[in-house]
Design an enzyme around this catalytic site. Structure first.
Site, mmCIF file in Angstrom:
data_model
loop_
_atom_site.group_PDB
_atom_site.id
_atom_site.type_symbol
_atom_site.label_atom_id
_atom_site.label_comp_id
_atom_site.label_asym_id
_atom_site.label_seq_id
_atom_site.Cartn_x
_atom_site.Cartn_y
_atom_site.Cartn_z
ATOM 1 N NE ARG A 124 -1.370 -4.173 11.256
ATOM 2 C CZ ARG A 124 -2.415 -4.227 10.453
ATOM 3 N NH1 ARG A 124 -3.477 -4.890 10.811
ATOM 4 N NH2 ARG A 124 -2.407 -3.626 9.277
ATOM 5 C CB THR A 125 2.236 1.230 13.834
ATOM 6 O OG1 THR A 125 2.644 0.081 13.106
ATOM 7 C CG2 THR A 125 3.426 1.802 14.584
ATOM 8 N NE ARG A 183 4.017 3.822 9.920
ATOM 9 C CZ ARG A 183 3.390 2.662 9.881
ATOM 10 N NH1 ARG A 183 2.330 2.503 9.105
ATOM 11 N NH2 ARG A 183 3.809 1.644 10.608
ATOM 12 C CG HIS A 233 8.042 -0.554 11.449
ATOM 13 N ND1 HIS A 233 7.743 -0.023 12.688
ATOM 14 C CD2 HIS A 233 6.844 -0.814 10.848
ATOM 15 C CE1 HIS A 233 6.432 0.027 12.834
ATOM 16 N NE2 HIS A 233 5.866 -0.445 11.723
ATOM 17 C CE LYS A 242 -2.643 24.680 5.632
ATOM 18 N NZ LYS A 242 -2.765 25.410 6.907
HETATM 19 C C1 NCD Z 1 4.193 -2.489 8.201
HETATM 20 C C2 NCD Z 1 4.756 -1.131 7.842
HETATM 21 O O1 NCD Z 1 4.068 -0.109 7.944
HETATM 22 O O2 NCD Z 1 5.924 -1.117 7.480
HETATM 23 N N1 NCD Z 1 2.947 -2.426 8.860
HETATM 24 C C3 NCD Z 1 2.927 -2.320 10.224
HETATM 25 O O3 NCD Z 1 3.381 -1.351 10.775
HETATM 26 N N2 NCD Z 1 2.453 -3.355 10.914
HETATM 27 C C4 NCD Z 1 4.175 -3.469 7.082
HETATM 28 C C5 NCD Z 1 3.562 -3.059 5.782
HETATM 29 O O4 NCD Z 1 2.968 -2.006 5.615
HETATM 30 O O5 NCD Z 1 3.655 -3.886 4.877
#
Ligand code: NCD
Length: 398
Positions: free
Chosen positions: A55-56, A105, A133, A84
């Site tokens: 999703r993100t 991320r 997040h 690496k």
């Molecule tokens: C979340 C995350 O990556 O922290 N997912 C997201 O970005 N919608 C929640 C999760 O992974 O549980």
């Protein structure tokens, strides 16, 4: 953060007025999602995902493309130079020199802060270890506002792994800023981390107290459930009991157990699954159910057809709210609110960060160890915000 650069590392980097401005802008964008292709022509986004994401990453990429910009992406940690042995600092320096802004991320807490300090262009945190997040919180707040019409005065239950799940750390800070009352019911003792709770207790006259919640006997099959009640000034806890059956729960925010972050060998007692029986209990009759997703059996599939199941509507809002954010980060809109300065950091050879999940521990030497002194909080790691310790292993004093 350098002057004029709009990074988003923590939800605290957004002023209340900016947060509201982003939601108002997302409302306007949502009415005509396809009508914005001339808003950011030629802007290049680097999407650097060193941990899994659906999703993100895709909603950021869709958002940039719908604004007329372009995206380069590294989404498979196994195919990036990190395998690496390249450090985050080196990777960020390189990608930053290719693009106009970066979405990152990373599995280490504090990675986004380290990246924002290094990069010339803006950095957006798409999840750093189990720390924060903030763009998921934008989506969550926006979903709450769309479903409930407001955030202020709502009662929100957080339910699940609240220690390793990063989404609730950003969300609870924002809910408190907007005057919501929060009841945190954690899975198997995985309650909100101490530094997050300490900050809430200092915020805006809130009281944070361990309470026994009653009124959930039908779902928990026991008379009491322990929880943390994060209560606004008007509702300060008078006893160690919270009668949830006397309140209306406006939203329940469910998270999955973050198995990948649990210390090895640790098993955790499950919480009851949210299904029709659970949500028939008095306090939940008119509750919207939110989840950042992915879901791993926390909510029964059969519940998806219930009008209270808002998690897919919530995920869809990820595109317009991220379009609004990208416009703001690019400096294309002014939404009011100042950009809060990054807390001042200092080096101290007598201090260290003992969080094994911090970028300073996962990539020792790649970023300078630094500490911040928040009033009343004692020294904290400038990256992951855990309490600093003396090199001898004692809690550092303020
Ligand atoms: C979340 C995350 O990556 O922290 N997912 C997201 O970005 N919608 C929640 C999760 O992974 O549980």
């Amino acid at each position: 953060m350098s002057a004029g650069k709009r990074d988003l590392v923590s939800i605290d980097d957004l002023h209340d007025e900016t947060l509201i401005g982003l939601m108002d802008l997302a409302d306007r964008i949502r009415r005509n999602l396809r009508g914005h292709a001339a808003d950011l022509p030629g802007t290049l986004l680097g999407s650097l995902f060193l941990e899994p994401s659906t999703r993100t990453r895709l909603s950021f990429e869709a958002a940039m493309m719908r604004l007329g910009g372009r995206v380069i992406t590294s989404s498979d940690p196994g195919s990036s130079s990190s395998v690496k042995g390249e450090t985050l600092s080196d990777t960020v320096r390189i990608v930053d020199s290719y693009v106009d802004m970066l979405v990152l991320r990373h599995p280490a807490a504090g990675a986004a802060r380290a990246a924002a300090r290094l990069a010339r262009g803006p950095v957006i945190n798409a999840g750093d270890g189990s720390r924060e997040h903030p763009t998921q919180t934008l989506c969550d707040l926006y979903a709450l506002r769309c479903e409930r019409g407001r955030i202020s005065g709502l009662t929100v239950v957080l339910y699940g792994d609240l220690r390793y799940g990063r989404t609730t750390h950003s969300l609870v800070k924002a809910l408190v800023r907007f005057g919501a009352s929060v009841v945190a019911i954690a899975q198997g003792g995985l309650q909100l981390p101490d530094p997050v709770v300490e900050d809430l207790a200092r915020a805006r006259g809130y009281a944070v107290q361990n309470v026994d919640v009653t009124g959930l006997e039908a779902v928990f099959l026991r008379p009491r459930v322990s929880a943390l009640w994060i209560a606004p000034p008007a509702e300060q806890p008078a006893s160690r009991q919270l009668r949830l059956d006397e309140r209306r729960v406006d939203a329940i925010y469910v998270t999955r157990l973050q198995r990948e972050r649990l210390p090895s060998g640790q098993s955790v007692e499950a919480l009851p699954i949210l299904d029709h029986r659970f949500l028939a209990a008095g306090p939940f009759r008119d509750t919207v159910v939110l989840h950042p997703l992915p879901r791993v059996r926390e909510i029964a599939q059969e519940f998806d057809r219930d009008p209270r199941a808002a998690y897919f509507r919530q995920a869809a809002l990820g595109v317009p709210i991220r379009m609004a954010l990208l416009l703001w980060v690019a400096g294309a809109v002014d939404l009011g609110g100042t950009v809060p300065p990054e807390p001042e950091a200092r080096s101290d050879p007598g201090l260290t960060c003992r969080n094994p999940g911090c970028i300073t521990a996962m990539e020792p030497g790649s970023v300078p160890l630094e500490f911040t002194d928040l009033p009343g909080a004692g020294p904290r790691c400038a990256y992951c915000e855990e309490r600093a310790e003396t090199v001898g292993g004692e809690a550092a004093q303020s």
